[in-house]
Design a protein around this motif. Structure first.
Motif: not given
Length: 141
Positions: A13-41
């Motif tokens: 839900r958040m990712w669908s509205q997160d134009t800042a992260s998306q426009n920087l080319g970030m990619r959402l990876g693992l999401v678990e309770t209290g944990r997440s991973t995001i990558t960017m080139v």
């Protein structure tokens, strides 16, 4: 819904509205309770006058991972205070991965650590974020 299913639903839900992260080319990876991973080139427009990645982009990557980690409980949660320590430069073409991990969550406050590494596993930065839960939920009730 399991806690990790809730975490992923909140993240989507958040990712669908997160134009800042998306426009920087970030990619959402693992999401678990209290944990997440995001990558960017690191692309050319992210480099500074020294020819390395501007620290603001590294901070933004870490901050995005922090946001997804602290919003896994379906409570709107925002940053209250954040710090970053830059340990090594990131270069054009590097793929950076920010891994956020919850350290403490008490009442409306949380504490999260984020490590940013490059594609070789070298630590580029360490980020610590304090979160604060506000009114509202991410998913409709």
């Amino acid at each position: 819904m399991t806690p990790n299913e809730l975490a992923n639903a909140c993240a989507q839900r958040m990712w669908s509205q997160d134009t800042a992260s998306q426009n920087l080319g970030m990619r959402l990876g693992l999401v678990e309770t209290g944990r997440s991973t995001i990558t960017m080139v690191v692309i050319e427009t992210m480099t500074n006058g020294h020819g390395i990645c501007h620290g603001g982009y590294i901070f933004t990557l870490a901050d995005s991972a922090f946001a997804f980690a602290c919003n896994t409980y379906n409570q709107v949660t925002v940053a209250q205070h954040c710090t970053v320590t830059f340990l090594a430069p990131a270069h054009l073409g590097d793929e950076l991965t920010a891994t956020a991990q919850e350290r403490s969550r008490q009442g409306r406050s949380g504490l999260y650590d984020v490590t940013v590494k490059n594609q070789d596993g070298k630590v580029i930065a360490e980020f610590r974020g304090n979160s604060r839960t506000t009114k509202g939920t991410i998913l409709p009730e």
